[in-house]
Design a protein around this motif. Sequence first.
Motif, PDB file in Angstrom:
ATOM      1  N   ILE A 109     -79.881  16.066  12.467  1.00  0.00           N
ATOM      2  CA  ILE A 109     -79.367  14.710  12.642  1.00  0.00           C
ATOM      3  C   ILE A 109     -79.472  14.321  14.115  1.00  0.00           C
ATOM      4  O   ILE A 109     -78.938  15.030  14.981  1.00  0.00           O
ATOM      5  N   HIS A 161     -77.820   9.647   6.638  1.00  0.00           N
ATOM      6  CA  HIS A 161     -78.404  10.963   6.354  1.00  0.00           C
ATOM      7  C   HIS A 161     -77.841  11.589   5.081  1.00  0.00           C
ATOM      8  O   HIS A 161     -78.197  12.706   4.710  1.00  0.00           O
ATOM      9  N   ARG A 162     -76.953  10.861   4.422  1.00  0.00           N
ATOM     10  CA  ARG A 162     -76.239  11.419   3.273  1.00  0.00           C
ATOM     11  C   ARG A 162     -77.194  11.893   2.166  1.00  0.00           C
ATOM     12  O   ARG A 162     -77.067  13.021   1.669  1.00  0.00           O
ATOM     13  N   ASP A 163     -78.142  11.063   1.801  1.00  0.00           N
ATOM     14  CA  ASP A 163     -79.020  11.438   0.685  1.00  0.00           C
ATOM     15  C   ASP A 163     -79.954  12.583   1.068  1.00  0.00           C
ATOM     16  O   ASP A 163     -80.284  13.413   0.223  1.00  0.00           O
ATOM     17  N   ALA A 164     -80.368  12.637   2.330  1.00  0.00           N
ATOM     18  CA  ALA A 164     -81.205  13.760   2.777  1.00  0.00           C
ATOM     19  C   ALA A 164     -80.406  15.062   2.717  1.00  0.00           C
ATOM     20  O   ALA A 164     -80.926  16.109   2.300  1.00  0.00           O
ATOM     21  N   MET A 165     -79.138  15.006   3.104  1.00  0.00           N
ATOM     22  CA  MET A 165     -78.289  16.213   3.040  1.00  0.00           C
ATOM     23  C   MET A 165     -78.072  16.629   1.585  1.00  0.00           C
ATOM     24  O   MET A 165     -78.157  17.823   1.252  1.00  0.00           O
ATOM     25  N   ARG A 166     -77.815  15.652   0.718  1.00  0.00           N
ATOM     26  CA  ARG A 166     -77.601  15.976  -0.707  1.00  0.00           C
ATOM     27  C   ARG A 166     -78.850  16.615  -1.302  1.00  0.00           C
ATOM     28  O   ARG A 166     -78.764  17.584  -2.060  1.00  0.00           O
ATOM     29  N   ALA A 167     -80.028  16.079  -0.930  1.00  0.00           N
ATOM     30  CA  ALA A 167     -81.276  16.625  -1.473  1.00  0.00           C
ATOM     31  C   ALA A 167     -81.521  18.043  -0.963  1.00  0.00           C
ATOM     32  O   ALA A 167     -81.912  18.933  -1.733  1.00  0.00           O
ATOM     33  N   ALA A 168     -81.282  18.272   0.326  1.00  0.00           N
ATOM     34  CA  ALA A 168     -81.508  19.608   0.898  1.00  0.00           C
ATOM     35  C   ALA A 168     -80.542  20.624   0.294  1.00  0.00           C
ATOM     36  O   ALA A 168     -80.930  21.749  -0.054  1.00  0.00           O
ATOM     37  N   VAL A 217     -79.955  19.391   7.406  1.00  0.00           N
ATOM     38  CA  VAL A 217     -80.717  18.267   7.942  1.00  0.00           C
ATOM     39  C   VAL A 217     -80.457  18.148   9.447  1.00  0.00           C
ATOM     40  O   VAL A 217     -79.303  18.206   9.888  1.00  0.00           O
ATOM     41  N   ALA A 250     -79.524  16.537  -7.251  1.00  0.00           N
ATOM     42  CA  ALA A 250     -78.767  15.866  -6.180  1.00  0.00           C
ATOM     43  C   ALA A 250     -77.524  15.168  -6.732  1.00  0.00           C
ATOM     44  O   ALA A 250     -76.517  15.035  -6.031  1.00  0.00           O
TER      45      ALA A 250
END
Length: 162
Positions: free
Chosen positions: A30, A113-120, A28, A129
Amino acid sequence: MSVRTGLGVDSHAFAAADAGRALILGGVAIPHDRGLAGHSDADALTHAIVDALLGAAALGDIGQHFPDTDPRYKDADSLELLRAAVALVRGRGLAIVHVDATVMLERPKLAPHRDAMRAALAGALGVEAGQISVKATTGEGMGFVGRGEGVAVMAVATLTQG
Ligand code: MG
């Protein structure tokens, strides 16, 4: 069924603000005034997870599979390296159960940005995720993390076989 655990550790220094580097962590981008220095996109979180996977499979390390002297990996999208590592461990009959990582950096704050990183990361790993944990902590002003000179990451991967 056997359970295997792998540890991955990586660190990258921040590049100068005028170096034109994006800050990429967990695939992601950032928003920040500077990115990390490195041959690839310098995504230390993804690199640590690659090493955790390779470690659990006893398949060596990231430098052995994706050498930073290889022009193919110049500015590489590290999620591509992660997908390649996933193919290697799956090729050994291993399934990814869980990945946990802690990113150590003074700023910026990673929580938004945690959830975006987990999803990616989950997408590249081919898991849900809910099987990926990303945490962040600061260096409390101590050491290279605390001085804002760079980022360090530790990751643990749990794999099963059979
Ligand atoms: Mg690295």
